[in-house]
Design a protein around this motif. Structure first.
Motif, PDB file in Angstrom:
ATOM      1  N   ARG A  67       3.315  -0.266   2.756  1.00 16.91           N
ATOM      2  CA  ARG A  67       3.026  -1.070   1.568  1.00 16.91           C
ATOM      3  C   ARG A  67       3.712  -0.372   0.392  1.00 16.91           C
ATOM      4  N   HIS A 103      -1.876  -4.985   9.486  1.00 16.25           N
ATOM      5  CA  HIS A 103      -2.887  -3.954   9.755  1.00 16.25           C
ATOM      6  C   HIS A 103      -4.247  -4.479   9.304  1.00 16.25           C
ATOM      7  N   HIS A 105      -8.323  -2.894   7.871  1.00 16.48           N
ATOM      8  CA  HIS A 105      -9.141  -1.736   7.474  1.00 16.48           C
ATOM      9  C   HIS A 105     -10.501  -2.236   7.014  1.00 16.48           C
ATOM     10  N   ARG A 111      -6.140  -9.534  -3.954  1.00 13.10           N
ATOM     11  CA  ARG A 111      -4.797  -9.567  -4.538  1.00 13.10           C
ATOM     12  C   ARG A 111      -4.883 -10.457  -5.759  1.00 13.10           C
ATOM     13  N   HIS A 144      -4.106  -8.475   8.299  1.00 13.45           N
ATOM     14  CA  HIS A 144      -3.309  -9.068   7.215  1.00 13.45           C
ATOM     15  C   HIS A 144      -1.919  -8.470   7.155  1.00 13.45           C
TER      16      HIS A 144
END
Ligand SMILES: [Fe+2]
Length: 344
Positions: A67, A103, A105, A111, A144
């Protein structure tokens, strides 16, 4: 030697003796027994951080970086990665045809799209378009990935409840075997199911985040503009709405509350404070915010932080639209949240 002096030397010796047991006398510890945190008021001006982000685009690819994000660290919390003691904020840029791989988490992520057209986030098999002013939900533990199908860079603000997850030792993460996840739902599926004032008849939600993946700016802005045509604004907040989880009526995340507010031109707000630490992102505005003894002129895309229990006062030189998120949802769930000065 007086009896008080003897007692003091006995206490000092005692304190030293028990140190090896990892034990300290409470009466020697000066504790922070007052509200607020170590975080300081701070601002990241768009005119300063955008060039840095564009420079990062030249230096590293989204794939190399996983990212491409510049973290906004509170000046009093340097080295922690956090903007408040509970929240994370980062500016993410993605160039045309880049992929930020899949990934997931446990921390929840939001966002808030700041610049550019044509990007999407895929969440659990559904592509979600990202347009300026949109608030996009990535629930904790949802797969995502991001990509940009447009022709120019796309930039958004990432907000996560990362520090809360770290504090509790629950930060799990994993990568998906492929760069992009397979799509299993049509574009707009979550909007149709959950964002039309209707819910599936057999609704059984997994997790506690909102099932609406995208709250489009045009709807949010139009609601605020409509409200601002009539009546008086709240003396502290102007017209302020919170993004809701339609299944519960609660906040969009179990930890983070997310808001958009409208301050009419000429608004001079009342000072108020609350225990939630908040991150603000200016959408449309020329104005000013006073946070404690600190004063910031604010302009579009500036990001500023109002730490817990710091007094905050807005003044608007133009009609202003300001996005924000805070740890209020977690504080309310725990029975901690308080405010002062905002009530009529
Ligand atoms: Fe992520």
């Amino acid at each position: 030697m007086s009896s008080a002096a003897v007692m003091n030397s006995d206490l000092a010796r005692f304190s030293k003796e028990i140190d090896a047991l990892n034990v300290r006398p409470l009466w020697e510890r000066v504790m922070r027994l007052k509200p607020g945190t170590a975080a300081l008021p701070a601002i990241w001006r768009w005119e300063a951080v955008r060039p840095a982000l564009m420079r990062a685009c030249e230096l590293i690819t989204a794939k190399q970086a996983e990212r491409r994000v510049l973290m906004l660290e509170n000046p009093a919390l340097r080295g922690t990665t956090f903007i408040t003691t509970t929240l994370y904020a980062g500016l993410q840029a993605i160039l045309p045809n880049e992929i930020a791989p899949t990934h997931r988490h446990t921390p929840n992520a939001l966002r808030f799209v700041m610049e550019g057209e044509g990007a999407y986030t895929a969440v659990e098999g559904e592509r979600v378009a990202m347009r300026p002013g949109d608030f996009v939900v990535t629930p904790g533990w949802a797969w995502h990935d991001h990509s940009n199908l447009g022709t120019r860079p796309v930039v958004w603000l990432d907000g996560l409840d990362l520090a809360i997850a770290n504090l509790m030792g629950v930060h799990f993460r994993e990568n998906y075997p492929q760069e992009t996840q397979p799509l299993s739902r049509r574009d707009g599926d979550s909007t149709a199911r959950y964002a039309a004032n209707l819910l599936p008849v057999d609704l059984r939600l997994q997790g506690q985040a909102s099932p609406i993946l995208r709250y489009p700016y045009e709807r949010t802005r139009s609601a605020l503009e409509q409200l601002a045509k009539d009546g008086d604004p709240h003396p502290a907040h102007g017209w302020k709405l919170r993004y809701a989880n339609p299944a519960t009526g609660g906040h969009a995340f179990p930890t983070m509350a997310v808001f958009m507010q409208w301050l009419p031109k000429g608004f001079s707000g009342r000072g108020h404070r609350s225990t939630d630490g908040a991150v603000y992102c200016v959408v449309e505005c020329k104005g000013r915010v006073d946070i404690g003894a600190t004063h910031f002129e604010i302009a579009p895309h500036d990001i500023f932080v109002v730490p817990s229990w710091e007094a905050c006062r807005f003044a608007a030189g133009t009609d202003c639209v300001i996005f924000s998120y805070s740890d209020r949802a977690a504080q309310e769930a725990l029975g901690f949240w308080r405010e002062e000065g905002a009530a009529d």
